[in-house]
Design a protein around this motif. Structure first.
Motif, PDB file in Angstrom:
ATOM      1  N   TYR A 116       8.227  20.072 -16.769  1.00 25.60           N
ATOM      2  CA  TYR A 116       7.844  18.853 -17.480  1.00 25.60           C
ATOM      3  C   TYR A 116       6.391  18.492 -17.226  1.00 25.60           C
ATOM      4  O   TYR A 116       5.810  18.904 -16.214  1.00 25.60           O
ATOM      5  CB  TYR A 116       8.736  17.684 -17.045  1.00 25.60           C
ATOM      6  CG  TYR A 116      10.171  17.929 -17.422  1.00 25.60           C
ATOM      7  CD1 TYR A 116      10.577  17.894 -18.753  1.00 25.60           C
ATOM      8  CD2 TYR A 116      11.113  18.257 -16.454  1.00 25.60           C
ATOM      9  CE1 TYR A 116      11.891  18.164 -19.099  1.00 25.60           C
ATOM     10  CE2 TYR A 116      12.433  18.525 -16.796  1.00 25.60           C
ATOM     11  CZ  TYR A 116      12.812  18.479 -18.127  1.00 25.60           C
ATOM     12  OH  TYR A 116      14.107  18.761 -18.477  1.00 25.60           O
ATOM     13  N   SER A 117       5.821  17.713 -18.129  1.00 25.47           N
ATOM     14  CA  SER A 117       4.521  17.097 -17.887  1.00 25.47           C
ATOM     15  C   SER A 117       4.735  15.842 -17.042  1.00 25.47           C
ATOM     16  O   SER A 117       5.831  15.285 -17.001  1.00 25.47           O
ATOM     17  CB  SER A 117       3.861  16.725 -19.218  1.00 25.47           C
ATOM     18  OG  SER A 117       3.650  17.893 -19.986  1.00 25.47           O
ATOM     19  N   TYR A 118       3.667  15.431 -16.380  1.00 30.13           N
ATOM     20  CA  TYR A 118       3.759  14.247 -15.516  1.00 30.13           C
ATOM     21  C   TYR A 118       2.669  13.269 -15.888  1.00 30.13           C
ATOM     22  O   TYR A 118       1.520  13.661 -16.131  1.00 30.13           O
ATOM     23  CB  TYR A 118       3.651  14.642 -14.035  1.00 30.13           C
ATOM     24  CG  TYR A 118       4.915  15.316 -13.583  1.00 30.13           C
ATOM     25  CD1 TYR A 118       5.921  14.601 -12.964  1.00 30.13           C
ATOM     26  CD2 TYR A 118       5.145  16.672 -13.860  1.00 30.13           C
ATOM     27  CE1 TYR A 118       7.123  15.202 -12.609  1.00 30.13           C
ATOM     28  CE2 TYR A 118       6.341  17.289 -13.514  1.00 30.13           C
ATOM     29  CZ  TYR A 118       7.326  16.547 -12.892  1.00 30.13           C
ATOM     30  OH  TYR A 118       8.517  17.150 -12.564  1.00 30.13           O
ATOM     31  N   ARG A 119       3.052  12.012 -15.957  1.00 27.64           N
ATOM     32  CA  ARG A 119       2.127  10.910 -16.226  1.00 27.64           C
ATOM     33  C   ARG A 119       2.248   9.951 -15.039  1.00 27.64           C
ATOM     34  O   ARG A 119       3.308   9.370 -14.811  1.00 27.64           O
ATOM     35  CB  ARG A 119       2.529  10.208 -17.510  1.00 27.64           C
ATOM     36  CG  ARG A 119       1.643   9.044 -17.919  1.00 27.64           C
ATOM     37  CD  ARG A 119       2.265   8.266 -19.075  1.00 27.64           C
ATOM     38  NE  ARG A 119       2.422   9.061 -20.276  1.00 27.64           N
ATOM     39  CZ  ARG A 119       1.565   9.066 -21.299  1.00 27.64           C
ATOM     40  NH1 ARG A 119       0.498   8.286 -21.270  1.00 27.64           N
ATOM     41  NH2 ARG A 119       1.787   9.825 -22.345  1.00 27.64           N
ATOM     42  N   ILE A 120       1.152   9.838 -14.293  1.00 31.11           N
ATOM     43  CA  ILE A 120       1.184   9.043 -13.061  1.00 31.11           C
ATOM     44  C   ILE A 120       0.103   7.981 -13.169  1.00 31.11           C
ATOM     45  O   ILE A 120      -1.064   8.307 -13.410  1.00 31.11           O
ATOM     46  CB  ILE A 120       0.934   9.944 -11.839  1.00 31.11           C
ATOM     47  CG1 ILE A 120       1.963  11.090 -11.826  1.00 31.11           C
ATOM     48  CG2 ILE A 120       1.000   9.138 -10.550  1.00 31.11           C
ATOM     49  CD1 ILE A 120       1.694  12.167 -10.802  1.00 31.11           C
ATOM     50  N   VAL A 121       0.503   6.709 -13.025  1.00 29.74           N
ATOM     51  CA  VAL A 121      -0.501   5.654 -13.182  1.00 29.74           C
ATOM     52  C   VAL A 121      -0.580   4.769 -11.935  1.00 29.74           C
ATOM     53  O   VAL A 121       0.423   4.483 -11.286  1.00 29.74           O
ATOM     54  CB  VAL A 121      -0.226   4.776 -14.431  1.00 29.74           C
ATOM     55  CG1 VAL A 121      -0.294   5.619 -15.692  1.00 29.74           C
ATOM     56  CG2 VAL A 121       1.096   4.048 -14.332  1.00 29.74           C
ATOM     57  N   PHE A 122      -1.811   4.396 -11.631  1.00 30.39           N
ATOM     58  CA  PHE A 122      -2.133   3.460 -10.542  1.00 30.39           C
ATOM     59  C   PHE A 122      -2.741   2.244 -11.216  1.00 30.39           C
ATOM     60  O   PHE A 122      -3.880   2.305 -11.689  1.00 30.39           O
ATOM     61  CB  PHE A 122      -3.140   4.093  -9.565  1.00 30.39           C
ATOM     62  CG  PHE A 122      -2.671   5.368  -8.915  1.00 30.39           C
ATOM     63  CD1 PHE A 122      -2.745   6.582  -9.591  1.00 30.39           C
ATOM     64  CD2 PHE A 122      -2.157   5.365  -7.623  1.00 30.39           C
ATOM     65  CE1 PHE A 122      -2.325   7.767  -8.984  1.00 30.39           C
ATOM     66  CE2 PHE A 122      -1.730   6.540  -7.012  1.00 30.39           C
ATOM     67  CZ  PHE A 122      -1.820   7.742  -7.697  1.00 30.39           C
TER      68      PHE A 122
ATOM     69  N   LEU B 252       0.846  -1.189   0.000  1.00 30.83           N
ATOM     70  CA  LEU B 252       0.000   0.000   0.000  1.00 30.83           C
ATOM     71  C   LEU B 252       0.874   1.227   0.000  1.00 30.83           C
ATOM     72  O   LEU B 252       0.436   2.322  -0.337  1.00 30.83           O
ATOM     73  CB  LEU B 252      -0.943   0.007   1.201  1.00 30.83           C
ATOM     74  CG  LEU B 252      -2.315  -0.558   0.844  1.00 30.83           C
ATOM     75  CD1 LEU B 252      -3.176  -0.656   2.070  1.00 30.83           C
ATOM     76  CD2 LEU B 252      -3.008   0.262  -0.223  1.00 30.83           C
ATOM     77  N   SER B 253       2.135   1.023   0.386  1.00 32.91           N
ATOM     78  CA  SER B 253       3.035   2.167   0.454  1.00 32.91           C
ATOM     79  C   SER B 253       3.132   2.880  -0.888  1.00 32.91           C
ATOM     80  O   SER B 253       3.127   4.112  -0.950  1.00 32.91           O
ATOM     81  CB  SER B 253       4.418   1.703   0.921  1.00 32.91           C
ATOM     82  OG  SER B 253       4.999   0.809  -0.018  1.00 32.91           O
ATOM     83  N   GLY B 254       3.218   2.113  -1.965  1.00 33.44           N
ATOM     84  CA  GLY B 254       3.401   2.706  -3.295  1.00 33.44           C
ATOM     85  C   GLY B 254       2.272   3.658  -3.681  1.00 33.44           C
ATOM     86  O   GLY B 254       2.522   4.847  -3.934  1.00 33.44           O
ATOM     87  N   PRO B 255       1.033   3.193  -3.732  1.00 35.09           N
ATOM     88  CA  PRO B 255      -0.047   4.117  -4.111  1.00 35.09           C
ATOM     89  C   PRO B 255      -0.188   5.294  -3.143  1.00 35.09           C
ATOM     90  O   PRO B 255      -0.524   6.401  -3.584  1.00 35.09           O
ATOM     91  CB  PRO B 255      -1.301   3.238  -4.106  1.00 35.09           C
ATOM     92  CG  PRO B 255      -0.879   1.852  -3.830  1.00 35.09           C
ATOM     93  CD  PRO B 255       0.589   1.788  -3.671  1.00 35.09           C
ATOM     94  N   CYS B 256       0.087   5.078  -1.861  1.00 38.62           N
ATOM     95  CA  CYS B 256      -0.078   6.179  -0.905  1.00 38.62           C
ATOM     96  C   CYS B 256       0.981   7.255  -1.114  1.00 38.62           C
ATOM     97  O   CYS B 256       0.688   8.448  -1.190  1.00 38.62           O
ATOM     98  CB  CYS B 256      -0.032   5.647   0.529  1.00 38.62           C
ATOM     99  SG  CYS B 256      -1.448   4.583   0.899  1.00 38.62           S
TER     100      CYS B 256
END
Lengths: 427, 427, 427
Positions: B209-215, B188-192
Motif C-alpha cells: 500500500y501507499s502511505y500518507r502520514i501527516v504531522f 510529543l509521543s504521537g509525532p515521535c
C-alpha cells in the motif's frame, strides 16, 4: 382544578357502571360519552351476519336484569349489584331448578374466594352466573328461581373511529377496546387514556402524521375493523399502539409487535428505557389482546403495546377485584405520559444530516465556549455527538439510542442546529 | 547503542522544549527537526484567512517572552521556565494592574495544586497566565507588572506531509499532531512514534500500500488538511490511525472509528487482543482528537485510535505534570510495536483460497507427519484450519480471528501453502 | 424379542472381529454383511492409482497374520489376539532382530499402560507393532523373531453406496466409515447405527427427499467418493450428517458444519436442545472426521455431526479400550433415535402460511373452547402461536424454535390446520 390524571380517572368513574359487551347498548353508551369529549368521533354499526375474514359479526346482545333467588326467597345473585354476575352473552332464562342443575351454570374461583370471575360465551349459546366462592359455598339444596332478562338477536356491532389528518397520509394508529363490563385496569383504563391522547392530538397546531384512533370491541371488533380498512392501513400506518391495561401503578410493561423491531417497538423501548428503566419486557408469545390481529400474517401492522400491569399477569385480572380501586390517577397518568412521549418522539423524528464536512465551528455561532480548558470539552458533548452521527443514514431516534440520550433532549438541539443551517432533514 | 524505545524517547526530549501552538514558529521548528529524520517530508503553509469547510485559518501566533512581576518585584510567573504559563494564543499585554484585575486572567487547578493547567483561546482574543494553585494561593494585593510579548497577525498554518508510494494507490493513513507545547504523552509521543513508524515504512523493500502520514495541528490542522485532500483520501484510504497519547506505560487503549468495523478497527482489535488482551476499550462517544474530523459525516474515513493512556483519562492530562517523566522508552516502544504490527497485518493481508477440493495430501509434500497416532492429528492443526477457511470469502485477518491465532503466526504458513500452490490470493 | 438398541449392538458384535483398514478384504467383508440387511447396497471398487483431487488411491493392504516371539520363544504379540497389534498398512517383515532395533517399531502408551494404541501409516511404508505398555515394560535384550504376513499391492478401494429415491431429487446425505479395525465407539457404532437408519428409511411408505447413504473408508474414502459425485451432491444435498462415535452412553455431542447454520445444523440443534439439552457443543475447529472433506472450500456441503462421546474427547479413543464394553444397546439406540428424529424433522418440514387474515375462528371448527374464562386462553396457545408465525417466511422448524416447542409437537397440529384449510405449504 383537577390534574390530568384525575381527569382521566374521573372519566373512568363515569364509564365504569355501564354494562359493556362485544355488541349492544353498553358499547353505544360508552361511545356516546366519549364522543362528548371527541365530537368528531364517528360511530359505525356493522350488521349481524357481516362476514369479516374468517369471522361473522354475531347477534347483538343486550341485558336488562338478572338474578337468582334461593329457596328462602333471598336474592343471592343480583345483576344490579355487579354486571360481572352474568356470563357475557347469556341467553335468556326464567326457571326454577334445584341446586344440582344450577351448579352447572355457576362460575367461581376457589383460589380467589372474594372475587367474581369475568366469564363470557360469545360463540356458543349458554347462560350462567358468576359469583364469589364465598357466596357459593353456603348454597344449600332446594328450589332456586333463576332469571336472566337478556336478548340475543340480529343487530349490529358498534365501534368508534376518530381520524385526525396530518401533513401526510402516513399515519399513527391507536387502538383500544370498549367491550369489557365494569372492570378498571382491563378495561376502562384503555379507552380513558386513549380519549385523552386523542384530545391532546386534536389540540396540536400541526401534526406531521395523520392519526387513526379506534374504540372497538376486542377480537371481533379489531377483525371487523381490519376487514374493512386493512389495505389502507397496510399502506399508511407507520406505527401503532394497542392501548390496554394502562391504569394501575405497579409497573410498566412492554409487549413487542410480532416483527419486534418496528418503529412502534423502537419508540416504546426508547421511552421506557429512558423514563422507566425497570419496566417489564414480555415476548410476543405472551400476547393476548388485539395485537394478535394487528400483527397476524397478512396484516403485519407495526403495533406494539405499552401497559402498566399486563393482562393475565396480575391477580385481579378478569375478576371483580379489578375495579376502580385498582386503578388510580397516578397509574393512568403514568401510562398516558409514556404514550404521549411516544407520540411526541414519532412526531419529532426525522433524518438529520450535517450540512458541513468536519465538525462545524460552533464558537463563531455562540454554540461553543471560547476558552478551551480541561472541562469545557464535555460541555457541548451532546450537540457534538448529535452532529457526529447526523450522516443522513439514521433517524433522530436512532441517534438518541446510539448516543444514549433521551430523544426529547435532542429535539431542541436539533432545532437549533437546523436553524443555524448546520443540519437538515434528508428523510 | 540505544534501543528503539530509547531512540524515540530521545527525539521526544529533543522536541520537548519547543513552544508549539496551532500555528507559528514552534510548529515549523518541530517539523524541521522531524524532517532531519524524514528528508522527503513536505512542509506546507496555508495562509491566514483560507477557508476550510466551516472554518478559517486563524492568525499566526508567536511569542517571545511573558512574565508577571509581583508588588515586591519578584518574577512570579515566567514563560522561560514553562511555556504552559501563558494561555495559548494570548494577545500581547504590557501593563500594571492590581491583583483583582489580574485574577481574571489567571488559571489554576485547586484539585491539582502543583500542576500548571494547559489552556488555550484560539478563536476569541484573550490573554492569560496559567500557574500552579500553590503559586497562586500566596498572591497578595498590590500592583503587578504583566507582560506578554506575543504577536497575532496574518501568517500561515504549517503542517508536514510524508507520502510513501506503494504497489497500489490504495493507502494507509497515519495522522499525529504537533500543536501542543511542552507536554509528553499528550503530546510529543504521537509525532515521535509516528516519525519512527515512517522511518520503518520508508525502509521497506516493497510496500503493498501507499502511505500518507501527516504531522498537523489538531482540529484546525486536520480540517485544513481534509479540505484540500478529502476527495482523494475517500477514494484511496483503506485504513488509518490517529496517533496520540502513545507515550506512557500504564495501559493500552482502543477507540473505534465511527463506523466501528472498518479494517483499521479490525486490525487494531486483532493486534491488541493477541498482544495486550487487557487493553481498555472505549466508545466512539468518548472520542476527542482528530478522529472527530476523519470520521465526521461526509468524510467517513476508516480511522481508529490505539493509545496508551487515553486523553482525558489520566490525571496529568493537559497539565504540566504530563512531562517527560510521564512517558518512557518502554511506553513509547510498546505503542510503536503495536502500531507496527497493525501495519504489518495490513500489508500481509490477502484473500486466500484453497486451490484443491477437499484437504490436500500434506504428507506427500512433507507438510504432514506420515505416522498417524493419537497425538499427531493436532500437530498440523493451524495449517489445516487455515486451509479449511480459505474459501475465497474472507481475508487472512478474518481467518486469523476465526481460528483464534495471531495473524503473524499464519503469514509464514500462508506463504508456504502459496509456494506449494495449495493456496492462492483471489483478492 | 430384541429391542432396537440390542439389534444394533448385535450387529456391532458381529462386525467387531473383522480386521478393517482403508482398503482390503476387511472392508469388503464388512460391506457384505451390511448388504445382508440392505440388499440394494451397491459396492464400488476404485482401482489403486486412481487420482482423486489431490490424492491417489493407495495400494490395497491385506494381512493374514503377525507376531513377535521373544528370546525365550514365547509369542508375546499376536495379531490373532487383537488386530490392533499391527500398525495399519505395515509392510511385510520376517526377521530376527535385537531388542534395540525392535523398539523402533513398537508403539505403546505410558499413560495408559493397559491399552494397545491404534496406529496407522497409510502413506509412508513402515512396519510396526502396537502393544500395551504393561506388555512392553518387561521386554529384555536378546533376539526377537518378528513376522508380519501382509501384502501391499495394486488392488482397489472399496465402498458401499445406498440410494433411496424420494419425491424430489433433493437429498439427505448420511456418511459413516468402515476403515477402523476392532474398536467400538470409534468405530463400529457409525456403520451399525447408519445401517438401522437406512433400514428405517427404506421402510417408509413415502419419502419427501431422496437419501444417499455411504459406507466408506475415512478421509481417502470420502475424498474418493466426493471426486466422483460432488457436482451432483452440491446440486442436490440439502442436509447431511457424518455418523461417527455414536455408541457409548456418556453424553451427546454436536459439531457444526463449517457454515454453522445449515439445515443440518439447525435440525441437529433443535433435536438435541429439546431431547438432550445437556449435550456438548463443539466448534468446527474441533473437527476431525469426514466433515473435513464434506465442508472443505469448494465442496461446502451442509454436513453436521451428532455424536455420543466425540472422537479425541474420551480416554479410550483410538485404543483397544474402545471395545464392545464401551458401547451399549442404550448408547447406540440413543444416537439412533436422535438421528432418526433429525430425519423425521427434515421430512416433515415445510413453509406454512396461514390462509386467512387475522386469527381464524377456531371455535366454529371445534378447535377452541367455547367458554372463555381465566384459564382457557392458554389451552390452544401452541396452535395459535404456530398460526401467528405462519407467515410464509419461515419453515415449521424455524417456527418451532421461535415458539419454543419441539417440532414433533407441531407436526400433528400443522396437519390438522392444513386439513382445515387454515394453513398451506407455500415452500
Amino acid at each position: 382544578m383537577l390534574t390530568s390524571g384525575e381527569k382521566i380517572y374521573k372519566l373512568a368513574e363515569q364509564l365504569f357502571p355501564i354494562c359493556r359487551s362485544i355488541t349492544g347498548d353498553g358499547v353505544r353508551e360508552t361511545l356516546r360519552q366519549i364522543k362528548e369529549r371527541l365530537p368528531s368521533l364517528r360511530i359505525h354499526e356493522v350488521p349481524t351476519g357481516t362476514r369479516c375474514f374468517d369471522w361473522t359479526v354475531p347477534h347483538e346482545w343486550n341485558i336488562r336484569d338478572a338474578w337468582v333467588v334461593d329457596p328462602d326467597g333471598r336474592k343471592i345473585i343480583d345483576f344490579q349489584i355487579s354486571n360481572l354476575h352474568v356470563v357475557g352473552y347469556s341467553t335468556p332464562v326464567n326457571a326454577e331448578m334445584d341446586l344440582e342443575e344450577l351448579e352447572q351454570h355457576l362460575y367461581s374461583l376457589p383460589d380467589q374466594p372474594n372475587a367474581i370471575p369475568y366469564v363470557t360465551s360469545y360463540y356458543k349459546e349458554r347462560w350462567g352466573f358468576c359469583l364469589t366462592h364465598e357466596q357459593r359455598q353456603p348454597l344449600k339444596p332446594g328450589a332456586y328461581q333463576v332469571m336472566i332478562d337478556s336478548e340475543l338477536k340480529n343487530g349490529s356491532l358498534t365501534y368508534g373511529e376518530y381520524i385526525l389528518p396530518g401533513q401526510t397520509d402516513r399515519e399513527v394508529f391507536l387502538s383500544t377496546y370498549v367491550c369489557h363490563p365494569s372492570m378498571g385496569n382491563n378495561e376502562l383504563s384503555g379507552p380513558c387514556v386513549t380519549t385523552f391522547l386523542a384530545e391532546w392530538l386534536a389540540g396540536l397546531a400541526e401534526r406531521q402524521y395523520s392519526y387513526r384512533i379506534v374504540f372497538i370491541p376486542e377480537t371481533i371488533g379489531s377483525i371487523t375493523y381490519l376487514s374493512r380498512n386493512y389495505e389502507e392501513m397496510k399502506r399508511c400506518v407507520i406505527a401503532g399502539f394497542n392501548i390496554t391495561c394502562v391504569g394501575d401503578d405497579r409497573t410498566y410493561s412492554y409487549l413487542p409487535s410480532r416483527a419486534e423491531t418496528t418503529l412502534a417497538d423502537r419508540v416504546a423501548l426508547h421511552v421506557l428505557r429512558n423514563v422507566h428503566p425497570g419496566f417489564q419486557r414480555y415476548e410476543y408469545l405472551e400476547r393476548g389482546s388485539d395485537e394478535r390481529q394487528y400483527c397476524s400474517p397478512g396484516i403485519d401492522l407495526p403495533v406494539a403495546s405499552i401497559m402498566r400491569s399486563k393482562f393475565g399477569c396480575y391477580p385481579e385480572y378478569h375478576t371483580s377485584l379489578d375495579d376502580l380501586s385498582l386503578i388510580s390517577p397516578e397509574g393512568l397518568y403514568g401510562a398516558y405520559s409514556v404514550l404521549l412521549k411516544c407520540l411526541q418522539c414519532i412526531e419529532a423524528d426525522f433524518v438529520p444530516r450535517a450540512t458541513v464536512c468536519c465538525e462545524p465551528q460552533l464558537g463563531k455561532r455562540g454554540l461553543y465556549p471560547t476558552l478551551s480548558s480541561k472541562d469545557s470539552a464535555m460541555a457541548v458533548r451532546t450537540m457534538m455527538n448529535l452532529l457526529a452521527y447526523a450522516d443522513g443514514q439514521c433517524t433522530l431516534l436512532e441517534i438518541a439510542d446510539k448516543i444514549g440520550r433521551p430523544m426529547w433532549e435532542l429535539v431542541p438541539i436539533a432545532k437549533r442546529l437546523c436553524a443555524e443551517s448546520l443540519m437538515k432533514n434528508v428523510g
